[in-house]
Design a protein around this motif. Structure first.
Motif, PDB file in Angstrom:
ATOM      1  N   LEU A  67      34.661  71.602  55.616  1.00  0.00           N
ATOM      2  CA  LEU A  67      33.410  71.444  54.877  1.00  0.00           C
ATOM      3  C   LEU A  67      32.529  70.339  55.443  1.00  0.00           C
ATOM      4  O   LEU A  67      31.304  70.400  55.344  1.00  0.00           O
ATOM      5  CB  LEU A  67      33.701  71.170  53.398  1.00  0.00           C
ATOM      6  N   ARG A  68      33.126  69.316  56.013  1.00  0.00           N
ATOM      7  CA  ARG A  68      32.359  68.186  56.537  1.00  0.00           C
ATOM      8  C   ARG A  68      32.078  68.391  58.017  1.00  0.00           C
ATOM      9  O   ARG A  68      32.903  68.092  58.880  1.00  0.00           O
ATOM     10  CB  ARG A  68      33.126  66.888  56.321  1.00  0.00           C
ATOM     11  N   LEU A  69      30.896  68.925  58.314  1.00  0.00           N
ATOM     12  CA  LEU A  69      30.510  69.217  59.685  1.00  0.00           C
ATOM     13  C   LEU A  69      29.148  68.602  59.973  1.00  0.00           C
ATOM     14  O   LEU A  69      28.290  68.549  59.082  1.00  0.00           O
ATOM     15  CB  LEU A  69      30.422  70.730  59.921  1.00  0.00           C
ATOM     16  N   PRO A  70      28.913  68.141  61.186  1.00  0.00           N
ATOM     17  CA  PRO A  70      27.569  67.672  61.540  1.00  0.00           C
ATOM     18  C   PRO A  70      26.609  68.864  61.630  1.00  0.00           C
ATOM     19  O   PRO A  70      27.005  69.986  61.926  1.00  0.00           O
ATOM     20  CB  PRO A  70      27.781  67.031  62.916  1.00  0.00           C
ATOM     21  N   GLY A  71      25.348  68.624  61.335  1.00  0.00           N
ATOM     22  CA  GLY A  71      24.389  69.719  61.359  1.00  0.00           C
ATOM     23  C   GLY A  71      24.573  70.590  60.135  1.00  0.00           C
ATOM     24  O   GLY A  71      24.570  70.105  59.001  1.00  0.00           O
ATOM     25  N   ASP A  73      26.492  72.131  57.430  1.00  0.00           N
ATOM     26  CA  ASP A  73      27.821  71.814  56.908  1.00  0.00           C
ATOM     27  C   ASP A  73      28.535  73.077  56.418  1.00  0.00           C
ATOM     28  O   ASP A  73      27.973  74.176  56.364  1.00  0.00           O
ATOM     29  CB  ASP A  73      27.750  70.751  55.808  1.00  0.00           C
ATOM     30  N   GLY A  74      29.804  72.884  56.046  1.00  0.00           N
ATOM     31  CA  GLY A  74      30.626  74.014  55.669  1.00  0.00           C
ATOM     32  C   GLY A  74      30.139  74.743  54.431  1.00  0.00           C
ATOM     33  O   GLY A  74      30.280  75.966  54.323  1.00  0.00           O
ATOM     34  N   LEU A  75      29.567  74.015  53.467  1.00  0.00           N
ATOM     35  CA  LEU A  75      29.062  74.667  52.256  1.00  0.00           C
ATOM     36  C   LEU A  75      27.916  75.613  52.584  1.00  0.00           C
ATOM     37  O   LEU A  75      27.848  76.725  52.051  1.00  0.00           O
ATOM     38  CB  LEU A  75      28.614  73.606  51.247  1.00  0.00           C
ATOM     39  N   ALA A  76      27.013  75.173  53.452  1.00  0.00           N
ATOM     40  CA  ALA A  76      25.890  76.034  53.845  1.00  0.00           C
ATOM     41  C   ALA A  76      26.392  77.263  54.599  1.00  0.00           C
ATOM     42  O   ALA A  76      25.882  78.382  54.409  1.00  0.00           O
ATOM     43  CB  ALA A  76      24.904  75.241  54.705  1.00  0.00           C
ATOM     44  N   ILE A  77      27.395  77.069  55.438  1.00  0.00           N
ATOM     45  CA  ILE A  77      27.957  78.195  56.192  1.00  0.00           C
ATOM     46  C   ILE A  77      28.632  79.187  55.245  1.00  0.00           C
ATOM     47  O   ILE A  77      28.459  80.401  55.365  1.00  0.00           O
ATOM     48  CB  ILE A  77      28.945  77.678  57.252  1.00  0.00           C
ATOM     49  N   ALA A  78      29.403  78.657  54.278  1.00  0.00           N
ATOM     50  CA  ALA A  78      30.064  79.531  53.305  1.00  0.00           C
ATOM     51  C   ALA A  78      29.030  80.326  52.512  1.00  0.00           C
ATOM     52  O   ALA A  78      29.215  81.525  52.259  1.00  0.00           O
ATOM     53  CB  ALA A  78      30.939  78.710  52.363  1.00  0.00           C
ATOM     54  N   ARG A  82      28.832  84.476  52.695  1.00  0.00           N
ATOM     55  CA  ARG A  82      29.096  85.281  51.517  1.00  0.00           C
ATOM     56  C   ARG A  82      27.954  86.244  51.194  1.00  0.00           C
ATOM     57  O   ARG A  82      28.143  87.232  50.491  1.00  0.00           O
ATOM     58  CB  ARG A  82      29.365  84.385  50.306  1.00  0.00           C
ATOM     59  N   ALA A  83      26.777  85.980  51.725  1.00  0.00           N
ATOM     60  CA  ALA A  83      25.646  86.869  51.481  1.00  0.00           C
ATOM     61  C   ALA A  83      25.815  88.202  52.211  1.00  0.00           C
ATOM     62  O   ALA A  83      25.186  89.201  51.846  1.00  0.00           O
ATOM     63  CB  ALA A  83      24.343  86.206  51.905  1.00  0.00           C
ATOM     64  N   SER A  84      26.665  88.216  53.245  1.00  0.00           N
ATOM     65  CA  SER A  84      26.779  89.437  54.046  1.00  0.00           C
ATOM     66  C   SER A  84      28.211  89.800  54.426  1.00  0.00           C
ATOM     67  O   SER A  84      28.429  90.816  55.073  1.00  0.00           O
ATOM     68  CB  SER A  84      25.963  89.280  55.337  1.00  0.00           C
ATOM     69  N   SER A  85      29.202  89.004  54.034  1.00  0.00           N
ATOM     70  CA  SER A  85      30.565  89.236  54.495  1.00  0.00           C
ATOM     71  C   SER A  85      31.574  88.933  53.396  1.00  0.00           C
ATOM     72  O   SER A  85      31.362  88.037  52.573  1.00  0.00           O
ATOM     73  CB  SER A  85      30.870  88.357  55.718  1.00  0.00           C
ATOM     74  N   GLU A 106      32.921  78.050  44.138  1.00  0.00           N
ATOM     75  CA  GLU A 106      31.844  78.759  43.436  1.00  0.00           C
ATOM     76  C   GLU A 106      31.011  79.599  44.395  1.00  0.00           C
ATOM     77  O   GLU A 106      30.456  80.634  44.013  1.00  0.00           O
ATOM     78  CB  GLU A 106      30.958  77.758  42.685  1.00  0.00           C
ATOM     79  N   LEU A 107      30.909  79.158  45.647  1.00  0.00           N
ATOM     80  CA  LEU A 107      30.146  79.904  46.641  1.00  0.00           C
ATOM     81  C   LEU A 107      30.910  81.102  47.186  1.00  0.00           C
ATOM     82  O   LEU A 107      30.358  81.909  47.933  1.00  0.00           O
ATOM     83  CB  LEU A 107      29.745  78.982  47.797  1.00  0.00           C
ATOM     84  N   GLY A 108      32.191  81.198  46.837  1.00  0.00           N
ATOM     85  CA  GLY A 108      32.949  82.378  47.242  1.00  0.00           C
ATOM     86  C   GLY A 108      34.124  82.116  48.160  1.00  0.00           C
ATOM     87  O   GLY A 108      34.754  83.064  48.630  1.00  0.00           O
ATOM     88  N   ALA A 109      34.438  80.844  48.445  1.00  0.00           N
ATOM     89  CA  ALA A 109      35.640  80.567  49.222  1.00  0.00           C
ATOM     90  C   ALA A 109      36.867  81.008  48.421  1.00  0.00           C
ATOM     91  O   ALA A 109      36.861  81.001  47.189  1.00  0.00           O
ATOM     92  CB  ALA A 109      35.736  79.083  49.566  1.00  0.00           C
ATOM     93  N   ASP A 110      37.923  81.400  49.116  1.00  0.00           N
ATOM     94  CA  ASP A 110      39.087  81.971  48.452  1.00  0.00           C
ATOM     95  C   ASP A 110      40.194  80.969  48.162  1.00  0.00           C
ATOM     96  O   ASP A 110      41.002  81.184  47.263  1.00  0.00           O
ATOM     97  CB  ASP A 110      39.644  83.105  49.319  1.00  0.00           C
ATOM     98  N   ASP A 111      40.241  79.887  48.928  1.00  0.00           N
ATOM     99  CA  ASP A 111      41.299  78.900  48.734  1.00  0.00           C
ATOM    100  C   ASP A 111      40.872  77.620  49.444  1.00  0.00           C
ATOM    101  O   ASP A 111      39.897  77.606  50.195  1.00  0.00           O
ATOM    102  CB  ASP A 111      42.618  79.415  49.309  1.00  0.00           C
TER     103      ASP A 111
END
Length: 252
Positions: A67-71, A73-78, A82-85, A106-111
């Motif tokens: 989740l903690r990524l430069p640029g 971040d993991g939440l934005a990627i998740a 989830r909008a398409s996959s 809440e954004l749709g991660a499974d674990d």
């Protein structure tokens, strides 16, 4: 060995492909080596852009996402994935990042798993997510091609969501009861945990909750069992879940 290309090329390509997105080279190397040694193909990348390229080139079976990524971040990627996959997502977080874990789920991660983590626990969680995804895919595929299920003296019409007895008697089912019965009939003779029943029920757009599974099953037994106190169809596997103990015919 490059971490930006698939590893263990000699491994059969039918093995599940796990994508790893983490900006820490040590984590990428650890996961590449450990998972690669446990019958998984691994592709590790460091950025969201590299992840997009990897997904476009070779659709993966599961994503391990820091989740903690430069640029980006993991939440934005998740969120955008989830909008398409429906790819299963397992998040890696720090121990103090409870708010991020909640948001990720809440954004749709499974674990999720907190750092530092046990590679053995991570592998167990990956295998559980892959099993769940495989079951969902097989059930969804079957449901798309099946008109009805028959078992004993009963027929469940999937399209009409109706349960009919051999004598023509119609039995009313709630949405939750229908979804649970359809889940059982699509996977007969297989032990299904409460979590699996919840996931399979969602394939039918039903609002079924963990606390209501046992109540719904009790009601189903009253409708389909000759003696609900001694069920012969919906059986309890103590400590594991439930299974449908009958031959099931799929009508296409």
């Amino acid at each position: 060995m490059s971490l930006e290309t698939p590893t263990h090329a000699a491994v059969a390509t039918h093995l599940p492909l796990v994508l790893v997105l983490d900006d820490d080279p040590a984590i990428r190397q650890l996961l590449t080596d450990y998972l690669g040694d446990n019958e998984l193909r691994v592709h590790a990348v460091a950025t969201g852009a590299a992840l997009d390229l990897a997904l476009a080139r070779d659709p993966a079976d599961l994503l391990i996402l820091d989740l903690r990524l430069p640029g980006e971040d993991g939440l934005a990627i998740a969120r955008r994935l989830r909008a398409s996959s429906a790819i299963p997502i397992l998040m890696l977080t720090g121990r103090a990042e409870e708010a991020d874990r909640v948001m990720g789920l809440e954004l749709g991660a499974d674990d999720y798993l907190t750092k530092p983590f046990s590679p053995r626990e991570l592998l167990a969680r990956i295998r559980a997510l892959l099993r769940r995804a495989q079951l969902q895919a097989s059930v969804a595929d079957a449901m798309a091609r099946i008109r009805a299920y028959r078992f004993g003296p009963w027929e469940l019409n999937v399209g009409l969501r109706r349960l009919k007895a051999a004598d023509g008697r119609q039995v009313e089912l709630t949405n939750g009861e229908f979804s649970l019965l359809a889940a059982f009939l699509s996977a007969p003779q297989r032990i299904l945990t409460r979590d699996q029943l919840l996931e399979l029920s969602r394939l039918h757009n039903a609002e079924v909750y963990d606390r209501s599974i046992d109540v719904q099953i009790l009601r189903l037994r009253r409708k389909v069992e000759a003696d609900p106190a001694r069920p012969t169809y919906i059986r309890t596997e103590r400590g594991s879940g439930y299974f449908f103990d009958a031959a099931v015919e799929a009508v296409r």
